[in-house]
Design a protein around this motif. Structure first.
Motif, PDB file in Angstrom:
ATOM      1  N   UNK A   9      -1.942  -0.054  10.680  1.00  0.00           N
ATOM      2  CA  UNK A   9      -1.453  -1.003  10.252  1.00  0.00           C
ATOM      3  C   UNK A   9       0.154  -1.180  10.332  1.00  0.00           C
ATOM      4  N   UNK A  10       0.553  -2.005  11.156  1.00  0.00           N
ATOM      5  CA  UNK A  10       2.069  -2.213  11.718  1.00  0.00           C
ATOM      6  C   UNK A  10       3.098  -1.959  10.628  1.00  0.00           C
ATOM      7  N   UNK A  11       2.781  -2.592   9.246  1.00  0.00           N
ATOM      8  CA  UNK A  11       3.644  -2.953   8.340  1.00  0.00           C
ATOM      9  C   UNK A  11       3.096  -1.901   7.067  1.00  0.00           C
ATOM     10  N   UNK A  12       3.696  -2.066   5.916  1.00  0.00           N
ATOM     11  CA  UNK A  12       3.386  -1.055   5.038  1.00  0.00           C
ATOM     12  C   UNK A  12       1.902  -1.322   4.331  1.00  0.00           C
ATOM     13  N   UNK A  13       1.206  -0.230   3.804  1.00  0.00           N
ATOM     14  CA  UNK A  13       0.026  -0.382   3.034  1.00  0.00           C
ATOM     15  C   UNK A  13       0.490  -0.467   1.452  1.00  0.00           C
ATOM     16  N   UNK A  14       0.085  -1.403   0.957  1.00  0.00           N
ATOM     17  CA  UNK A  14       0.375  -1.612  -0.412  1.00  0.00           C
ATOM     18  C   UNK A  14      -1.057  -1.231  -1.293  1.00  0.00           C
ATOM     19  N   UNK A  15      -1.112  -0.406  -2.332  1.00  0.00           N
ATOM     20  CA  UNK A  15      -2.143  -0.062  -2.955  1.00  0.00           C
ATOM     21  C   UNK A  15      -2.169  -0.822  -4.374  1.00  0.00           C
ATOM     22  N   UNK A  16      -2.605  -1.742  -4.638  1.00  0.00           N
ATOM     23  CA  UNK A  16      -2.974  -2.711  -5.990  1.00  0.00           C
ATOM     24  C   UNK A  16      -2.218  -3.963  -5.887  1.00  0.00           C
ATOM     25  N   UNK A  17      -3.045  -4.883  -6.147  1.00  0.00           N
ATOM     26  CA  UNK A  17      -2.521  -6.359  -6.181  1.00  0.00           C
ATOM     27  C   UNK A  17      -2.254  -6.937  -7.586  1.00  0.00           C
ATOM     28  N   UNK A  18      -1.713  -6.151  -8.365  1.00  0.00           N
ATOM     29  CA  UNK A  18      -1.165  -6.747  -9.675  1.00  0.00           C
ATOM     30  C   UNK A  18       0.233  -7.192  -9.467  1.00  0.00           C
ATOM     31  N   UNK A  19       1.015  -7.534 -10.466  1.00  0.00           N
ATOM     32  CA  UNK A  19       2.145  -8.267 -10.349  1.00  0.00           C
ATOM     33  C   UNK A  19       3.123  -7.290  -9.284  1.00  0.00           C
ATOM     34  N   UNK A  20       3.101  -5.989  -9.447  1.00  0.00           N
ATOM     35  CA  UNK A  20       3.908  -5.098  -8.637  1.00  0.00           C
ATOM     36  C   UNK A  20       3.558  -5.405  -7.378  1.00  0.00           C
ATOM     37  N   UNK A  21       2.259  -4.893  -6.993  1.00  0.00           N
ATOM     38  CA  UNK A  21       1.871  -5.149  -5.580  1.00  0.00           C
ATOM     39  C   UNK A  21       2.230  -6.622  -4.881  1.00  0.00           C
ATOM     40  N   UNK A  22       1.858  -7.843  -5.698  1.00  0.00           N
ATOM     41  CA  UNK A  22       2.090  -9.038  -5.253  1.00  0.00           C
ATOM     42  C   UNK A  22       3.696  -9.151  -4.820  1.00  0.00           C
ATOM     43  N   UNK A 361       5.919   1.171  -7.036  1.00  0.00           N
ATOM     44  CA  UNK A 361       6.427  -0.020  -7.844  1.00  0.00           C
ATOM     45  C   UNK A 361       5.812  -0.162  -8.878  1.00  0.00           C
ATOM     46  N   UNK A 362       6.633  -0.447 -10.112  1.00  0.00           N
ATOM     47  CA  UNK A 362       5.892  -0.911 -11.406  1.00  0.00           C
ATOM     48  C   UNK A 362       5.446   0.395 -12.211  1.00  0.00           C
ATOM     49  N   UNK A 363       6.282   1.443 -11.895  1.00  0.00           N
ATOM     50  CA  UNK A 363       6.241   2.830 -12.678  1.00  0.00           C
ATOM     51  C   UNK A 363       7.555   2.859 -13.569  1.00  0.00           C
ATOM     52  N   UNK A 364       8.299   1.877 -14.032  1.00  0.00           N
ATOM     53  CA  UNK A 364       9.543   1.986 -14.865  1.00  0.00           C
ATOM     54  C   UNK A 364       9.643   2.170 -16.068  1.00  0.00           C
ATOM     55  N   UNK A 365       8.304   1.842 -16.689  1.00  0.00           N
ATOM     56  CA  UNK A 365       8.268   1.635 -18.243  1.00  0.00           C
ATOM     57  C   UNK A 365       9.187   0.437 -18.677  1.00  0.00           C
ATOM     58  N   UNK A 366       9.300  -0.285 -17.705  1.00  0.00           N
ATOM     59  CA  UNK A 366      10.246  -1.633 -18.374  1.00  0.00           C
ATOM     60  C   UNK A 366       9.824  -2.713 -17.767  1.00  0.00           C
ATOM     61  N   UNK A 367       8.252  -2.841 -17.720  1.00  0.00           N
ATOM     62  CA  UNK A 367       7.788  -4.229 -17.708  1.00  0.00           C
ATOM     63  C   UNK A 367       7.692  -4.933 -16.274  1.00  0.00           C
ATOM     64  N   UNK A 368       7.686  -6.199 -16.381  1.00  0.00           N
ATOM     65  CA  UNK A 368       7.702  -6.979 -15.185  1.00  0.00           C
ATOM     66  C   UNK A 368       9.117  -6.918 -14.450  1.00  0.00           C
ATOM     67  N   UNK A 369       9.993  -7.017 -15.555  1.00  0.00           N
ATOM     68  CA  UNK A 369      11.619  -6.910 -14.831  1.00  0.00           C
ATOM     69  C   UNK A 369      11.695  -5.810 -14.107  1.00  0.00           C
ATOM     70  N   UNK A 370      11.244  -4.570 -14.765  1.00  0.00           N
ATOM     71  CA  UNK A 370      11.371  -3.266 -13.840  1.00  0.00           C
ATOM     72  C   UNK A 370      10.324  -3.204 -12.300  1.00  0.00           C
ATOM     73  N   UNK A 371       9.294  -3.857 -12.485  1.00  0.00           N
ATOM     74  CA  UNK A 371       8.599  -4.252 -11.190  1.00  0.00           C
ATOM     75  C   UNK A 371       9.432  -5.092 -10.321  1.00  0.00           C
ATOM     76  N   UNK A 372       9.889  -6.204 -10.568  1.00  0.00           N
ATOM     77  CA  UNK A 372      10.628  -7.039  -9.797  1.00  0.00           C
ATOM     78  C   UNK A 372      11.784  -6.184  -9.245  1.00  0.00           C
TER      79      UNK A 372
END
Length: 390
Positions: A9-22, A361-372
């Protein structure tokens, strides 16, 4: 790379298509960096779409929950519903051309020092596959797997037992006596939903809990807290929140909801324990429509016994006992992620970047704001190394 079956894969592999992965994929896309998003389910945001109850709304105002580069539609209410949020995520994926590879469950991922690539193995309906990339983004999140606690007598209980991931509406339990185990936001909202659908709910409050009104002084409690933290130390903000909460909600301890010694923001920062934002449950507790019990001692064939000596019959038990990370089950890495809880070992805000092209991505315990916040930082960091190898 050894073997002809490994797809580079030329770019990154992202595991998970929840808000963080998207969000990570979108932030990479605008930087003209391709990515492969692997998703074990057959849709994006499967937790929201398939494992959340019907009455769910965002607990925070929408401007705290939007993903990078695309705000919520202006016509949506301040607290969008589950369906409105899922529609937003669908539109988000479409806007940035994020097309995950669905039905691929990652079974193993580890760094190959010889090649300098992360090798990711998946299981799909078509069989096993293997990918390789210089970058691996773990976006499976804090809520990958349901937590089902060990409760004595659970197998002997003759009624229905479900985790909140399979709860949709209180209509199914109309006229039933239901015990809700867990007093977080989900447990409180499910109890209210049951009550509104004609069930007789009781909620288990095993430990202390901070209950706050969703809004204070006409403003979002969360937004007000964030603004105050810009000017005041966390302890003073906590004192203010508890003072206003006391005026608006009264003494919650009188109804079995004892507060922790640490203030709500301090507790969140130290232990990651989120305060409960009340949306009407407390009024039902005060009126006696929702009963409060301490920890369950054991379940019986017809009900439950509690540690304070009380017992009561129930027709069903709902486990509002949360979720956990599943990273240790598939990621063969021990320096960045903890094998105990599956979270990055580095505390926020430094838990987004590991070594050798590994990100979280998305392990901040700060919800969607942390994921962004994670997504933006990850994309910026990958862009630097992408330009170096291109």
């Amino acid at each position: 790379m050894e073997g002809e079956t490994v797809r580079i894969i030329p770019g990154p592999i992202i595991v998970g298509s929840g808000p963080s992965g998207l969000a990570v994929a979108a932030c990479l896309k605008v930087r003209h960096i391709p990515s492969l998003v692997l998703e074990r389910s057959h849709c994006i945001a499967s937790l929201w779409r398939l494992k959340s109850y019907d009455r769910l709304r965002l607990h925070l105002p929408k401007h705290f929950c939007e993903l990078p580069l695309l705000p919520f539609p202006a016509h949506l209410p301040a607290y969008p519903s589950k369906d409105q949020f899922v529609a937003y995520l669908d539109a988000y994926a479409a806007a940035f051309g994020v097309r995950p590879s669905f039905g691929e469950s990652v079974v193993a991922a580890e760094y190959d020092a010889e090649s300098g690539f992360w090798r990711v193995k998946t299981q799909a309906e078509q069989g096993r596959r293997e990918y390789a990339s210089r970058w691996l983004v773990v976006a499976t999140g804090e809520n990958a797997e349901e937590v089902a606690p060990e409760i004595g007598g659970l197998r002997e209980f003759e009624g229905k037992v479900v985790h909140t991931s399979r709860y949709r509406s209180g209509e199914e339990f109309r006229g039933k006596r239901v015990l809700v185990v867990g007093c977080g936001n989900s447990g409180m909202e499910v109890s209210l939903d049951l009550c509104n659908h004609g069930a007789s709910p009781a909620i288990v409050v095993r430990d202390t809990v901070h209950l706050l009104p969703r809004e204070m002084l006409g403003l979002s409690t969360f937004g007000l807290s964030m603004w105050m933290l810009k000017w005041l130390p966390i302890r003073l903000v906590d004192r203010f929140l508890l003072l206003v909460a006391g005026l608006l909600l009264g003494d919650t301890a009188a109804f079995g909801l004892r507060r922790p010694k640490l203030g709500p923001l301090q507790l969140k920062a130290i232990a990651g324990k989120t305060p409960v934002l009340d949306v009407g449950t407390l009024a039902k507790i005060k009126s006696g429509h929702i009963k409060v019990f301490p920890a369950v001692k054991r379940l019986t064939t017809k009900g439950a016994e509690f540690v304070d000596g009380r017992s009561q019959e129930f027709d069903a038990v709902i486990l509002a006992t949360g979720y956990r990370s599943n990273v240790p089950t598939w990621l063969k890495e021990r320096e960045f992620f903890s094998t105990k809880d599956g979270f990055p070992k580095k505390p926020f805000p430094n838990g987004w970047k590991g070594d050798r092209g590994l990100y979280a991505a998305g392990f901040t315990k700060r919800g969607l704001l942390g994921a962004s916040m994670d997504a933006t930082r990850i994309a910026q960091d990958i862009e630097q190394s992408w330009l170096e190898v291109s």
